[in-house]
Design an enzyme around this catalytic site. Structure first.
Site, PDB file in Angstrom:
ATOM      1  N   GLY A   1       0.762  -1.244   0.000  1.00 46.54           N
ATOM      2  CA  GLY A   1       0.000   0.000   0.000  1.00 46.54           C
ATOM      3  C   GLY A   1       0.784   1.281   0.000  1.00 46.54           C
TER       4      GLY A   1
ATOM      5  N   GLU B   1       4.081  -6.496   1.790  1.00 45.91           N
ATOM      6  CA  GLU B   1       3.677  -6.947   0.457  1.00 45.91           C
ATOM      7  C   GLU B   1       3.615  -5.780  -0.524  1.00 45.91           C
ATOM      8  OE1 GLU B   1       0.768 -10.537   1.999  1.00 45.91           O
ATOM      9  OE2 GLU B   1      -0.119  -8.605   1.500  1.00 45.91           O
ATOM     10  N   PRO B   2       4.727  -5.140  -0.799  1.00 45.10           N
ATOM     11  CA  PRO B   2       4.701  -3.988  -1.695  1.00 45.10           C
ATOM     12  C   PRO B   2       4.508  -4.407  -3.150  1.00 45.10           C
ATOM     13  CG  PRO B   2       6.964  -4.546  -1.165  1.00 45.10           C
ATOM     14  CD  PRO B   2       6.099  -5.476  -0.348  1.00 45.10           C
ATOM     15  N   GLY B   3       3.632  -3.714  -3.828  1.00 44.89           N
ATOM     16  CA  GLY B   3       3.467  -3.933  -5.264  1.00 44.89           C
ATOM     17  C   GLY B   3       3.821  -2.653  -5.995  1.00 44.89           C
TER      18      GLY B   3
ATOM     19  N   ARG C   1      -6.435   2.865 -15.257  1.00 44.89           N
ATOM     20  CA  ARG C   1      -6.505   3.508 -13.936  1.00 44.89           C
ATOM     21  C   ARG C   1      -7.152   4.894 -13.930  1.00 44.89           C
ATOM     22  NH1 ARG C   1      -2.576   4.665 -11.211  1.00 44.89           N
ATOM     23  NH2 ARG C   1      -3.507   4.221  -9.203  1.00 44.89           N
TER      24      ARG C   1
ATOM     25  N   CYS D   1     -13.048   3.683 -27.824  1.00 46.43           N
ATOM     26  CA  CYS D   1     -14.380   4.223 -28.109  1.00 46.43           C
ATOM     27  C   CYS D   1     -15.185   4.436 -26.834  1.00 46.43           C
ATOM     28  CB  CYS D   1     -15.106   3.306 -29.068  1.00 46.43           C
ATOM     29  SG  CYS D   1     -14.212   3.170 -30.617  1.00 46.43           S
TER      30      CYS D   1
HETATM   31  C1  LIG Z   1      -2.919  -5.158  -3.660  1.00 48.83           C
HETATM   32  C2  LIG Z   1      -2.349  -5.810  -2.501  1.00 48.83           C
HETATM   33  C3  LIG Z   1      -1.020  -5.583  -2.176  1.00 48.83           C
HETATM   34  C4  LIG Z   1      -0.123  -4.629  -2.911  1.00 48.83           C
HETATM   35  O1  LIG Z   1      -0.570  -3.320  -2.777  1.00 48.83           O
HETATM   36  P1  LIG Z   1       0.316  -2.109  -3.351  1.00 48.83           P
HETATM   37  O2  LIG Z   1      -0.526  -0.916  -3.087  1.00 48.83           O
HETATM   38  O3  LIG Z   1       0.502  -2.355  -4.793  1.00 48.83           O
HETATM   39  O4  LIG Z   1       1.583  -2.104  -2.607  1.00 48.83           O
HETATM   40  C5  LIG Z   1      -0.490  -6.268  -1.105  1.00 48.83           C
HETATM   41  N1  LIG Z   1      -1.238  -7.136  -0.387  1.00 48.83           N
HETATM   42  C6  LIG Z   1      -2.539  -7.373  -0.682  1.00 48.83           C
HETATM   43  C7  LIG Z   1      -3.295  -8.340   0.126  1.00 48.83           C
HETATM   44  C8  LIG Z   1      -3.137  -6.717  -1.742  1.00 48.83           C
HETATM   45  O5  LIG Z   1      -4.416  -6.935  -2.010  1.00 48.83           O
END
Ligand SMILES: *Cc1c(COP(=O)(O)O)cnc(C)c1O
Length: 430
Positions: free
Chosen positions: A244, A285-287, A325, A354
């Protein structure tokens, strides 16, 4: 982000010129800067490894995943979150070790659970009591014990878009730390013969730009852990605080450094751990914060219009099919024009799809001489762009090309028109 402009205002990413990239691969094009991805992974790893006991980042594959990235993640030794059989298959095809995979998701199908158990997925995030029972039964049938964390909702409102907010109680995700729901799940997990409860998880949302919600989340988890320790004598080995952390999409976004977030968390772990126990291992859990700023999408301007109200539109050869997004969350982006600078004219950056809502940037300032044929680079597109891409209007998905020190490598090939009807059956007179 290793991008820069040269004296002619030409843009270079990872030591490769945008002109060369579009010449070789065409537009639209997703570009991933290798150095940025490796830097972010390394920083998360170092910050979490400095905890005692050492923690680990589990990169959230839903932000961006392909075989090559899975291979890079394996090379770096981080963990990986998957939320589907498809993400798991991609990770395994990329050579990723299933023992460092955490299987998430609020609905895991029987096929996905069977596949994950057979492949030896290391950790499962259990999202509901129904899933707890199913996973226990299927692990028993497979003759294994599945390590789990319980996904809990802490009742925290992070200040982010409603669609990417997940910490409040009214959400489809997780088990609420209220009304005895989470306690009931702990009882059920400890009683399940084929599950091994190792800890708790809570993810409060995405694109969060303050430290405080992250600390509040961990405090809620630690408070819950203390309560369960008193009630049952169970103390977690792992606390997984989710992802997050926000990124800089526009100059107004000012995310805290991840090291500051982790340092605050270390302090909380020290404070809350009972004297006769050791602190839980911290997982994150960084994305987005690993890949978003590594990505740039290159487009070519196809048309420029001024409508009667005076608003000017720049329309490019991609849009909501490669970046949903802005349409989905009003997500802001900022773009640069290759070879041109200046903030002379206000215009909307529109896509080619479109839908009137196919707008990439509602408004920004552009160079006075921006023209049809120019290459526009939209910055910060490395997360939730490729993975959310669609074939709307039967437009092929662009390739993903990684750049590093002057070299470009294809990570995902672009689709061709014939790929779009590859799975179609021909018409048979009915
Ligand atoms: C989406 C998600 C993430 C990653 O979130 P980011 O905002 O991309 O860091 C990590 N853990 C869980 C459970 C998620 O649903």
């Amino acid at each position: 982000m290793t991008w820069r402009r040269d004296d002619a205002h030409r843009i270079w990413i990872g030591g490769v010129s945008v002109a060369e990239l579009v010449e070789t691969f065409g537009t639209p094009l997703y570009v991933m800067d290798y150095a940025t991805v490796v830097d972010r992974l390394g920083r998360y790893q170092a910050a979490l490894a400095a905890c005692d006991p050492p923690g680990l980042p589990y990169y959230a594959g839903k932000a961006f995943l392909c075989r090559a990235l899975a291979g890079l993640l394996e090379e770096r030794g981080v963990g990986l979150d998957v939320v589907s059989g498809g993400e798991l298959a991609t990770a395994l095809a990329g050579g990723f070790d299933p023992r460092r995979i955490l299987f998430h998701g609020n609905v895991k199908t029987r096929d996905e659970i069977a596949y994950g158990l057979a492949q030896g997925v290391g950790l499962w995030a259990v999202d509901s009591l129904d899933e707890l029972a199913l996973l226990d039964q299927m692990a028993g049938a497979a003759g294994v014990k599945a390590a789990i964390v319980l996904r809990l909702t802490p009742g925290i409102e992070a200040h982010t878009h409603a669609f990417i907010r997940t910490g409040q109680f009214d959400t489809k995700f997780g088990l609420a730390m209220a009304a005895g729901i989470a306690e009931g799940a702990v009882d059920a997990a400890l009683a399940a013969p084929h599950l091994d409860l190792v800890g708790y998880h809570a993810h409060i949302g995405s694109q969060i730009l303050e430290v405080e919600p992250f600390l509040a989340n961990l405090e809620r988890l630690l408070g819950f852990a203390r309560d369960q320790y008193q009630r049952l004598g169970f103390w977690p080995e792992v606390l997984d605080v989710g992802g997050g952390l926000g990124v800089r999409y526009t100059p107004e976004d000012d995310p805290p450094p991840l090291e500051v977030v982790v340092e605050g968390m270390r302090e909380l772990l020290r404070q809350w751990t009972p004297p006769d126990r050791s602190p839980p291992r911290l997982y994150m859990e960084p994305g987005r914060s690993v890949v978003a700023e590594a990505g740039v999408t290159l487009y070519r301007v196809g048309a420029i219009k001024t409508v009667p109200s005076g608003r000017r539109y720049l329309a490019v050869d991609g849009g909501m099919g490669d970046n949903i997004r802005p349409a989905l969350y009003q997500a802001p982006y900022r773009a640069e024009v290759d070879g041109k600078v200046g903030e002379a004219v206000a215009a909307t950056l529109a896509g080619r799809y479109c839908e009137s809502g196919d707008i990439l940037i509602a408004e920004q300032q552009w160079p006075a001489d921006v023209a049809v044929g120019d290459v526009v680079a939209v910055l910060g597109t490395g997360a939730y762009n490729y993975t959310m891409a669609s074939n709307y209007n039967r437009v092929p998905r662009p390739p993903v090309v990684a750049v590093r020190e002057g070299q470009a490598r294809v990570w995902v090939e672009g689709e061709r028109w014939e790929d779009l009807y590859r799975l179609d059956r021909p018409w048979e007179p009915w």
